[in-house]
Design an enzyme around this catalytic site. Structure first.
Site, PDB file in Angstrom:
ATOM      1  CE  LYS A   1      -8.573   3.768   3.077  1.00  0.00           C
ATOM      2  NZ  LYS A   1      -8.057   3.280   1.639  1.00  0.00           N
TER       3      LYS A   1
ATOM      4  CB  ALA B   1     -15.582  -7.375  -3.872  1.00  0.00           C
TER       5      ALA B   1
ATOM      6  CE1 TYR C   1       3.094   0.628   0.347  1.00  0.00           C
ATOM      7  CE2 TYR C   1       0.644   0.276  -0.436  1.00  0.00           C
ATOM      8  CZ  TYR C   1       1.439   0.509   0.531  1.00  0.00           C
ATOM      9  OH  TYR C   1       1.191   0.483   1.789  1.00  0.00           O
TER      10      TYR C   1
END
Length: 289
Positions: free
Chosen positions: A71, A135, A234
């Site tokens: 990412k 974090a 999830y």
């Protein structure tokens, strides 16, 4: 799903990717709306990320999602990045311009996180005290979203590695009201947990299969009816953290809604359509590919 010579492709770039629900939910959406596209997950080792991004252009993909560990590393490989992705320092969605083949990066985790929270709590969180466990990359999107959307009077980042939390706070300080950002260890967080209106778990604690049953806060007596407790995990849909919080009267929010909403924001950018959420939830809960 029928694949032919006009089928357009979307992929997930990450390593590993075998656990991802993204192919299931996006292919369910394509199928429900008759969109001639297919979503696949492709494992990409860090050394091959440059080639994989170039392949999106060369093969004229609609776009891609990006997950761990790429990412942050993908940012300099793109032609443009949205302000929110730049602020967070992470991209989870890539869109290819069909006329120029330019690649634009965005971070839909922020939108995906905020949508269920707005529905559950709305304006009650404006200016409230908040706390985030974790974090890492997920926490960065959460903290940025909370700072820019709710203007909290205090936002405490609780992490096992204080230097990581301090770095996150420093990176996002320009988006925070004066002295709003605080950093705490887990051992010193009790008072902050008790006095925060919103608690967010942005760690993997509780995630099946390896961390099922774990929780970032094993002291449920610190929760109350004044709390909104949001777990980004999830699977399972109801984690130990959410069960503990609900038992104390808190408002629980599960991570499946964030998963769907961040995907819906990406789907809209690729197709110019609203994601058919009912079909997506059905596919996720039934296990249908």
């Amino acid at each position: 799903m029928s694949i032919d010579a006009t089928t357009q492709l979307v992929t997930l770039l990450g390593h590993p990717v075998e656990h991802s629900f993204s192919p299931r939910l996006h292919n369910a959406a394509f199928r429900a709306q008759g969109v001639n596209a297919a979503y696949v997950a492709t494992p990409v080792r860090p050394a091959a990320l440059d080639a994989a991004v170039a392949g999106l252009r060369a093969l004229q993909f609609l776009g891609a999602n990006v997950t761990t560990p790429h990412k942050e590393a993908v940012l300099p490989l793109l032609d443009a990045v949205t302000d929110r992705a730049r602020a967070v320092g992470a991209v989870n969605t890539i869109v290819r311009d069909e006329d120029t083949d330019r690649l634009r990066g965005d971070n839909t985790d922020i939108e995906g996180f905020l949508q269920p929270l707005d529905e559950a709590a709305g304006g009650a969180l404006n200016g409230a005290s908040m706390l985030v466990f974790g974090a890492g990359g997920a926490a960065r999107a959460v903290v940025y979203g909370l700072l820019t959307h709710y203007d909290p009077d205090r936002l405490t980042i609780v992490a096992r590695r204080p230097e990581q939390a301090e770095g996150l706070a420093a990176d996002l300080a320009e988006h925070a009201p004066s002295d709003a950002l605080r950093v705490s260890s887990f051992e010193e967080a009790t008072l902050s947990v008790r006095t925060s209106r919103l608690i967010v778990n942005a760690t993997p604690l509780g995630m099946a299969p390896d961390r099922r049953g774990q929780t970032p806060w094993p002291n449920p007596v610190d929760f109350s009816a004044d709390h909104v407790v949001y777990d980004l995990v999830y699977t399972p849909e109801e984690t130990r953290l959410l069960r503990d919080a609900a038992a104390e009267g808190a408002t629980p929010i599960g991570g499946l809604d964030m998963l769907v909403e961040q995907a819906a924001a990406a789907y809209r950018q690729w197709t110019d359509r609203d994601m058919p959420r009912d079909a997506v939830y059905e596919a996720l809960r039934s296990g249908k590919q």
